[in-house]
Design a protein around this motif. Structure first.
Motif, mmCIF file in Angstrom:
data_model
loop_
_atom_site.group_PDB
_atom_site.id
_atom_site.type_symbol
_atom_site.label_atom_id
_atom_site.label_comp_id
_atom_site.label_asym_id
_atom_site.label_seq_id
_atom_site.Cartn_x
_atom_site.Cartn_y
_atom_site.Cartn_z
ATOM 1 N N ARG A 587 30.180 -28.971 28.997
ATOM 2 C CA ARG A 587 29.849 -27.624 29.475
ATOM 3 C C ARG A 587 28.436 -27.607 30.058
ATOM 4 N NH1 ARG A 587 31.989 -24.878 25.661
ATOM 5 N NH2 ARG A 587 30.238 -25.147 24.262
ATOM 6 N N ALA A 588 27.517 -28.333 29.402
ATOM 7 C CA ALA A 588 26.135 -28.386 29.881
ATOM 8 C C ALA A 588 26.079 -29.059 31.251
ATOM 9 C CB ALA A 588 25.283 -29.154 28.880
ATOM 10 N N HIS A 590 28.461 -29.478 33.508
ATOM 11 C CA HIS A 590 29.087 -28.660 34.530
ATOM 12 C C HIS A 590 28.264 -27.413 34.814
ATOM 13 C CE1 HIS A 590 32.159 -26.011 36.361
ATOM 14 N NE2 HIS A 590 32.529 -27.147 36.932
ATOM 15 N N GLY A 591 27.761 -26.782 33.762
ATOM 16 C CA GLY A 591 26.995 -25.544 33.890
ATOM 17 C C GLY A 591 25.731 -25.738 34.725
ATOM 18 N N PHE A 592 24.995 -26.799 34.389
ATOM 19 C CA PHE A 592 23.724 -26.988 35.099
ATOM 20 C C PHE A 592 23.955 -27.451 36.525
ATOM 21 C CE2 PHE A 592 22.180 -27.226 30.640
ATOM 22 C CZ PHE A 592 21.491 -26.044 30.675
ATOM 23 N N ASP A 594 26.395 -26.516 38.313
ATOM 24 C CA ASP A 594 26.783 -25.289 38.991
ATOM 25 C C ASP A 594 25.566 -24.428 39.326
ATOM 26 O OD1 ASP A 594 29.454 -24.404 39.664
ATOM 27 O OD2 ASP A 594 28.908 -22.537 38.604
ATOM 28 N N LEU A 595 24.665 -24.322 38.331
ATOM 29 C CA LEU A 595 23.443 -23.539 38.544
ATOM 30 C C LEU A 595 22.611 -24.144 39.661
ATOM 31 C CD1 LEU A 595 22.455 -22.696 34.858
ATOM 32 C CD2 LEU A 595 23.204 -21.099 36.624
ATOM 33 N N THR A 619 33.706 -33.394 36.091
ATOM 34 C CA THR A 619 33.723 -32.642 34.842
ATOM 35 C C THR A 619 34.979 -31.798 34.737
ATOM 36 O OG1 THR A 619 32.350 -30.997 35.935
ATOM 37 C CG2 THR A 619 31.233 -32.531 34.468
ATOM 38 N N ARG A 620 35.495 -31.346 35.878
ATOM 39 C CA ARG A 620 36.741 -30.572 35.836
ATOM 40 C C ARG A 620 37.895 -31.429 35.329
ATOM 41 N NH1 ARG A 620 35.372 -28.188 40.673
ATOM 42 N NH2 ARG A 620 34.502 -26.192 40.055
ATOM 43 N N LEU B 22 22.524 -21.769 29.086
ATOM 44 C CA LEU B 22 23.617 -21.348 29.963
ATOM 45 C C LEU B 22 23.989 -19.886 29.710
ATOM 46 C CD1 LEU B 22 25.899 -24.526 29.836
ATOM 47 C CD2 LEU B 22 24.586 -23.694 31.800
ATOM 48 N N VAL B 123 34.742 -24.513 29.042
ATOM 49 C CA VAL B 123 33.930 -25.682 29.365
ATOM 50 C C VAL B 123 33.353 -25.557 30.775
ATOM 51 C CG1 VAL B 123 33.986 -28.165 29.689
ATOM 52 C CG2 VAL B 123 35.234 -27.133 27.791
ATOM 53 N N PHE B 125 31.753 -24.065 33.972
ATOM 54 C CA PHE B 125 30.714 -23.035 34.025
ATOM 55 C C PHE B 125 31.178 -21.764 34.725
ATOM 56 C CE2 PHE B 125 26.916 -20.974 35.805
ATOM 57 C CZ PHE B 125 26.305 -20.676 34.610
#
Lengths: 812, 159
Positions: A587-588, A590-592, A594-595, A619-620, B22, B123, B125
Motif C-alpha cells: 500500500r505504501a 503504490h500510495g507514494f 500515486d502521490l 503493485t496492482r 497516506l 491496498v 492507493f
C-alpha cells in the motif's frame, strides 16, 4: 536124507512161523493200536475242530476291532483336522486374515501328523492360488513349489469345494483333468477342501472368498494303517480300502504292488460314525486279509500233528492232556484276551517265552498289538495336548485381533500378554520380548515376564550387543539350547542375572522383515525345550508378527497423517500471514507512487513518469495476487455458511457482477435448461462461478466473441454443472495441472491472471465434497464440469415439488 | 465543496508511519477535517482518551470521529475499542475500525463491541483514496455527529 536136513528145515520153518507169528502179532498190535486209538483221535479231532472254529471267530472279532481302531485313527485325524478347519472358516476374525496367515495356521496344524507331507493350497474365489504351503515329513516347508499365481479354476476339486458348504473329499487321481496332465504318474492322493468364507454381514452368510485344500498322499494313509500294527504273520498281508458310502472307492492301499482282485474276501468291515457329522463325508473302511496267507499257515496244523504223534507214542490220556494244556488252554486264553481287548479292558496277554509255534506267534503278536494300542493312545493324547496348546495360541491371537487398537498402551499390553502366553504354552519360567526399531539396531520395547521388580531393576538394560542375545539379534534364526551357560556366547549375561539353562529364542518376522525376538528360558522341572515347543512358538510368533507389524504400520500412518495435517495447517497459516503482511508495504509503494504522479507530474520527464506507471502496474498485479492467495487460504478458514442456494438466482447475480466484462468482450452467456436449488455455501459458490466465467471470457482468440453455455444435469447422488466455452482450449497434458496453485499455461503478457483462480474453484468444489474436471480440445474450446452433492434427507427441501426452480432463461 | 460545514476533529490510532502519511494525504485536512490527531499505540490512545480518572484529567471528548487500527503495539485495537465503548463519556463517539485484518473474528468482534463502521484498508492507493473521501463525506457531511462535550444535555453544547 540125513538127520541134519530135517532139523535145518524145521528150524527154517519155525523161523518162518515165528516170523509170521511175529509179523501177525505186529500187524495185530498195529491194528489193535489203531483200533484202540481211533475213538480218542476222533475225539481229539472233534475238539480241535471246535477250538479252530472258536479261534477263527475270535480272530475275526479281533480283526473287526482292529478295523474299527484303524477307522478311529483315521476318524480322529480327520476330525481333529476338520475340527480346526471349521474353526478357521467360522471365526470372523480368522476369516479376515490374509491368505498367507491362513496357510501358516494350516501348516502349523498339519505338522502334527508328521509321517507324511501335506500340500496346503489357498485359492481365491476366482481360482488364483494365493498361497501354497507344503510341509514334508519332518515338518519343513518345501520351498521349491512355485504354484502361487496359477489358476485352479475349472478344476473339479476346486469347483466342488466352492459349491459345497462343508468339506469336500476328492479322489485326486480319479480327476480326468489330472489324469490327462499327469497320466498314471500322479501320486494317489486324497484331497480335502473347504471354502474360506468372507465376513458375514447382518446375519447373512459371508461371501465365499476362496478355498483351501489339503492333500494327504497314499503313503500317509498306509503309514497310518501300519501304525495299527497289522498281525502280518497271522494274516500274512492285509489290504485296506476306503469307500465312500455309495461304494465309490476313495483310496485303496496295499503293501505290495499287485492288483486288487475281486477274489479278496472282506474279512471285516466297519462303517464310521464320526464322519456322518460332516456333510459330504461318509466312508467305509474295509480290511482284506491275504487268502494265501490264510491257507498256507493254518495255525492248528502243527499242534494237531504233534497231538497225533504224541497220542501214538505216549497214549491217549497224555495226548488229551498235552493238547489241552499246550494248545486248547492257551488258545482259549488268547480268545478271552481278544474279547477283553474288544471290550476295551486292560489285559495282560499270557505268554510262553520259548514257544515258537503259531500259538506262540499269536501270543507275541497279540501282546505286541496291546502295546501298540497303548502307545497310540499315548500318542493321541500327546497330539491332542499339542493341538489344545495351538488352539489356545490361536484363541489368544483371535482375541487380540479384536482387542488391539493402534494405541501404544494397547500394543504394550498385547506384547506382555503375548509373552505370557508363549511362556504358558511351553512351561517356561521366564519370557522376554524385544522389539527392534526399523533399522534393527535398537530395542524400542523390552518386555519381561516371570521376574519380580527387584530382579528387573537388578538386571538393568537388556544385554543387546553381546552374548547370546547379541549374537541372536544379528540373525533371524531360532536357537534352542539345553543349557544356555554352556553356550560359548553366554558371557553376555550380567553376573546378577537369574540363572538360566534351557533356552528358546524365536525371531518375530512378518513379510521377511525381522522386527523382534521372543526369548523363553527355564522350562519347568529342568527340562529342555522340545522341537514341538519350538514349532508351536515359531508358528505363534509368525502370526503374532503380522499382527504387530500391522499395528506398527497403523501407528505410523496415524502419526504421519497427524503431522501432515499439522504441517499443512501451519503452511496455510503461513501463507495467510505472509499475504496479509505484504499488504501494508505494498500500500505504501503504490500510495507514494500515486502521490508522486499526481503531485510531481509537471516536474517529471516522460521516461520518469513511465517508470512510475510501471511501479503502479506491478503493485496492482501483486495486489490481486495477494487477494487471490488470501481468498484461497480463507476457503477452509471461513465460517461455513450453508443454506439453500438457488443456482438460477446466484447465476443472475454473477452475471450482473460481470456485466461490464461481458459487455466489453462482446460475450454471450447462455443458461441452458433449468438450474437446481442446492444446500451450499452461497458466497463460495459465487466465487466458483465468477472465476469460471471470467476464465471462459478471458481465454479466447483475439477478435472472437466468447460464447458461453451453462447447464446442469442431474445424476444419482449429485448435480453436474458445466461451463462450456468456445475459447482456445487446453491440451490434455494440462487437464489436471491447471487446477494447481500458480499453474498458468500462458506467458504473463498474453493473458492476465494470477494462477490462483482455478485452484480456488477446485478447493471450493472439494469443500462441498464435489469434483471438478475439464474436457477440452485445443482450438475448439473447453468445458469445465463440477459436481455438487444433492441435499441429504436431513435438509428439508424448501421446494419439494421440483428441485429445479427456474425454467430455461436465455441470454445475458 | 462550496458549502460551509462544521469541520470535525479526527483521532487516528495507527502505528504504521506509511499508513499515517497516506491517511493524512487522503484526508482533506484544513478543509473538511478540522484537525487530525495521531496516536501510535493502544496504551497512549487509552491514556489520551480516558484521562487518569481524576477530575483534573477527565476523559477527553474532543474527537468527533475515531479511526482505529486493530493491530497496535502495547494494547491492541480490540481492547481500545472495548474500553471506549465501556466509558459513558466516550461511547457516543463514532469509531471506524480501519484495518488490514482479513479475519472474520475481528469483524464480528468489532461490531459486537459497538464499532460504528468496519473498513478493510484497500491496498491500491486510488481505492484507498476514494475510500477515505467517502468516509470523510459520510461522517462529516451526511452523518449527524453526536453532540460534543461532556454528558450531552439540551443546553450543554459548546458550538
Amino acid at each position: 536124507m540125513s538127520l541134519m536136513a530135517p532139523s535145518a528145515l524145521q528150524s527154517h520153518v519155525a523161523a518162518r512161523v515165528l516170523a509170521l507169528i511175529r509179523q501177525s502179532l505186529q500187524v495185530r498190535l498195529i491194528v489193535l493200536l489203531l483200533v484202540a486209538s481211533a475213538p480218542p483221535m476222533a475225539l481229539t479231532m472233534w475238539f480241535a475242530q471246535q477250538e479252530y472254529s472258536h479261534l477263527k471267530s475270535a480272530t475275526e472279532e479281533h480283526a473287526r476291532t482292529l478295523a474299527a481302531h484303524i477307522l478311529d485313527t483315521l476318524d480322529r485325524v480327520i476330525f481333529e483336522r476338520y475340527g480346526d478347519t471349521q474353526l478357521l472358516s467360522q471365526l470372523p476374525a480368522v476369516r479376515a486374515m490374509e491368505a498367507d496367515r491362513l496357510t501358516a495356521i494350516a501348516g502349523g496344524l498339519v505338522i502334527n501328523y508328521r509321517p507324511y507331507y501335506t500340500l496346503v493350497v489357498v485359492a481365491d474365489r476366482k481360482g488364483i492360488i494365493r498361497a501354497v504351503n507344503t510341509i514334508d515329513g519332518a515338518g519343513h516347508p518345501i520351498a521349491s513349489l512355485q504354484l502361487v499365481g496359477q489358476s485352479v479354476s475349472g478344476q473339479a476339486w476346486f469347483e466342488q469345494a466352492l459349491s459345497n458348504p462343508g468339506i469336500t473329499v476328492y479322489d485326486f487321481q480319479a480327476d480326468p483333468l489330472v489324469q490327462q496332465v499327469y497320466g498314471s504318474d500322479v501320486q494317489r492322493t486324497m484331497t480335502f477342501a473347504t471354502r474360506i468364507q468372507g465376513p458375514s454381514v447382518k446375519g447373512e452368510e459371508g461371501r465365499t472368498v476362496g478355498v483351501w485344500s489339503t492333500r494327504i498322499p497314499e503313503s500317509a494313509i498306509t503309514q497310518m494303517v501300519q501304525h495299527a500294527e497289522t498281525p502280518a504273520e497271522t494274516y500274512d498281508k492285509i489290504r485296506v480300502a476306503l469307500f465312500a458310502k455309495e461304494g465309490h472307492p476313495i483310496g485303496r492301499f496295499q503293501e505290495d504292488q499287485g492288483p486288487i482282485g475281486i477274489d479278496w474276501l472282506p474279512l471285516a468291515s466297519a462303517s464310521s460314525t464320526g464322519f456322518s457329522a460332516y456333510q459330504g463325508l461318509g466312508w467305509n473302511l474295509r480290511i482284506y486279509p491275504s487268502q494265501e496267507g490264510n491257507s498256507s499257515r493254518t495255525p492248528f496244523s502243527v499242534p494237531i500233528s504233534a497231538g497225533i504223534m504224541v497220542s501214538m507214542l505216549l497214549g491217549l490220556a497224555l495226548i488229551w492232556r498235552q493238547t489241552s494244556r499246550h494248545v486248547l488252554q492257551p488258545l482259549r486264553a488268547l480268545a478271552d484276551a481278544a474279547q477283553q481287548i474288544e471290550r476295551g479292558q486292560a489285559v495282560i496277554i499270557p505268554q510262553d517265552r520259548n514257544r515258537v509255534d503259531a500259538i506262540g506267534v499269536l501270543q507275541t503278536k497279540l501282546s505286541g498289538m496291546v502295546e501298540t494300542l497303548k502307545a497310540q493312545e499315548a500318542a493321541a493324547q500327546s497330539t491332542s495336548s499339542t493341538l489344545k496348546k495351538q488352539a489356545e495360541a490361536l484363541q489368544f491371537l483371535v482375541q487380540s485381533i479384536k482387542e488391539i487398537t493402534v494405541e501404544s498402551d494397547d500394543l504394550g499390553r498385547f506384547l506382555h500378554r503375548l509373552t505370557e502366553t508363549a511362556c504358558a504354552l511351553t512351561n517356561a519360567r521366564y519370557g522376554a520380548l524385544a522389539l527392534f526399531d526399523k533399522e534393527g539396531m535398537n530395542v524400542t520395547e523390552f518386555i519381561t515376564v516371570g521376574m519380580d521388580e527387584d530382579t528387573k531393576v537388578a538386571i538393568g538394560a537388556p544385554p543387546m550387543g553381546r552374548g547370546v542375545l547379541g549374537a541372536l539379534a544379528q540373525s533371524d534364526r531360532s536357537l534352542r539350547l539345553k543349557d544356555l551357560t554352556a553356550h560359548p556366547s553366554s558371557i553376555g549375561f550380567p553376573s546378577h542375572h537369574p540363572s538360566m539353562h534351557s533356552f528358546l529364542g524365536i525371531p518375530i518376522k512378518a513379510h521377511g522383515n525381522l522386527f523382534g525376538r521372543l526369548y523363553l528360558t527355564e522350562k519347568q522341572n529342568g527340562d529342555e525345550f522340545t522341537e514341538t515347543d519350538e514349532q508351536i512358538i515359531v508358528a505363534f510368533a509368525s502370526q503374532a508378527g503380522v499382527l504387530i507389524e500391522n499395528t506398527l504400520l497403523l501407528q505410523d500412518v496415524r502419526t504421519t497423517k497427524t503431522s501432515l495435517k499439522a504441517s499443512n495447517q501451519e503452511l496455510e497459516n503461513f501463507v495467510y500471514a505472509v499475504s496479509h503482511d505484504l499488504q501494508t508495504p505494498l500500500r505504501a509503494i503504490h500510495g507514494f507512487a500515486d502521490l508522486l504522479v499526481s503531485q510531481a507530474k509537471d516536474h517529471l520527464s516522460e521516461q520518469e513518469l513511465h517508470y512510475l506507471v510501471r511501479i503502479q502496474a506491478g503493485t496492482r498485479r501483486m495486489e490481486s495476487l495477494i487477494q487471490d492467495l488470501l481468498e484461497y487460504s480463507r476457503i477452509d478458514r471461513m465460517a461455513q455458511a450453508f443454506a439453500w442456494v438457488s443456482m438460477a438466482d446466484l447465476l443472475d447475480k454473477v452475471r450482473d457482477d460481470l456485466q461490464s466484462v461481458i459487455q466489453s468482450s462482446g460475450a454471450t452467456v447462455l443458461i441452458e435448461g433449468p438450474m437446481p436449488t442446492l444446500w451450499a455455501d452461497r458466497a463460495r459458490l459465487r466465487q466458483v462461478w465468477t472465476n469460471l466465467l471470467t476464465n471462459a471470457i478471458k481465454y479466447v482468440k483475439p477478435g472472437i466473441a466468447p460464447r458461453i453455455v451453462l447447464r446442469c444435469r442431474e445424476e444419482k447422488n449429485h448435480f453436474v454443472f458445466e461451463v462450456q466455452d468456445n475459447g482456445i482450449g487446453i491440451a490434455p497434458e494440462f487437464h489436471e495441472r491447471i487446477f494447481k496453485l500458480f499453474h498458468r499455461l500462458h506467458l504473463s503478457g498474453a493473458y492476465t491472471g494470477t494462477g490462483v483462480g482455478l485452484a480456488i474453484v477446485k478447493r471450493v468444489v472439494e469443500f462441498h465434497r464435489g469434483k471438478i474436471w475439464v474436457e477440452s480440445v485445443v482450438g475448439q474450446g473447453s468445458t469445465f464440469c463440477f459436481t455438487i452433492p444433492k441435499p441429504s434427507d436431513s435438509h428439508k427441501k424448501p421446494v419439494p415439488a421440483s428441485i429445479f426452480t427456474k425454467q430455461p432463461s436465455h441470454e445475458a | 465543496m462550496g458549502m460551509s460545514v462544521a469541520a470535525i476533529d479526527i483521532l487516528l490510532i495507527e502505528d504504521n508511519e506509511d499508513d499515517i502519511e497516506l491517511t493524512q494525504a487522503a484526508l482533506s485536512i484544513g478543509k473538511i477535517v478540522n484537525s487530525l490527531t495521531v496516536l501510535r499505540d493502544g496504551d497512549d490512545a487509552l491514556r489520551h482518551l480516558l484521562g487518569d480518572g481524576t477530575p483534573a484529567n477527565p476523559p477527553c471528548t474532543a474527537p468527533s470521529l475515531i479511526l482505529l487500527d486493530l493491530r497496535l503495539p502495547k494494547v491492541d485495537g480490540i481492547e481500545v475499542l472495548k474500553r471506549i465503548k465501556q466509558e459513558p463519556a466516550l461511547r457516543r463517539i463514532p469509531v471506524v475500525v480501519l484495518t488490514t485484518s482479513q479475519r472474520d473474528e475481528d469483524l464480528v468482534q468489532s461490531y459486537d463491541l459497538g464499532a460504528n463502521s468496519f473498513i478493510r484498508k484497500p491496498v491500491l492507493f486510488e481505492t484507498f483514496y476514494s475510500t477515505m473521501k467517502t468516509l470523510e463525506l459520510y461522517w462529516v457531511l451526511t452523518n449527524t455527529p453526536p453532540p460534543m462535550g461532556r454528558i450531552a444535555g439540551p443546553t450543554g453544547n459548546n458550538g
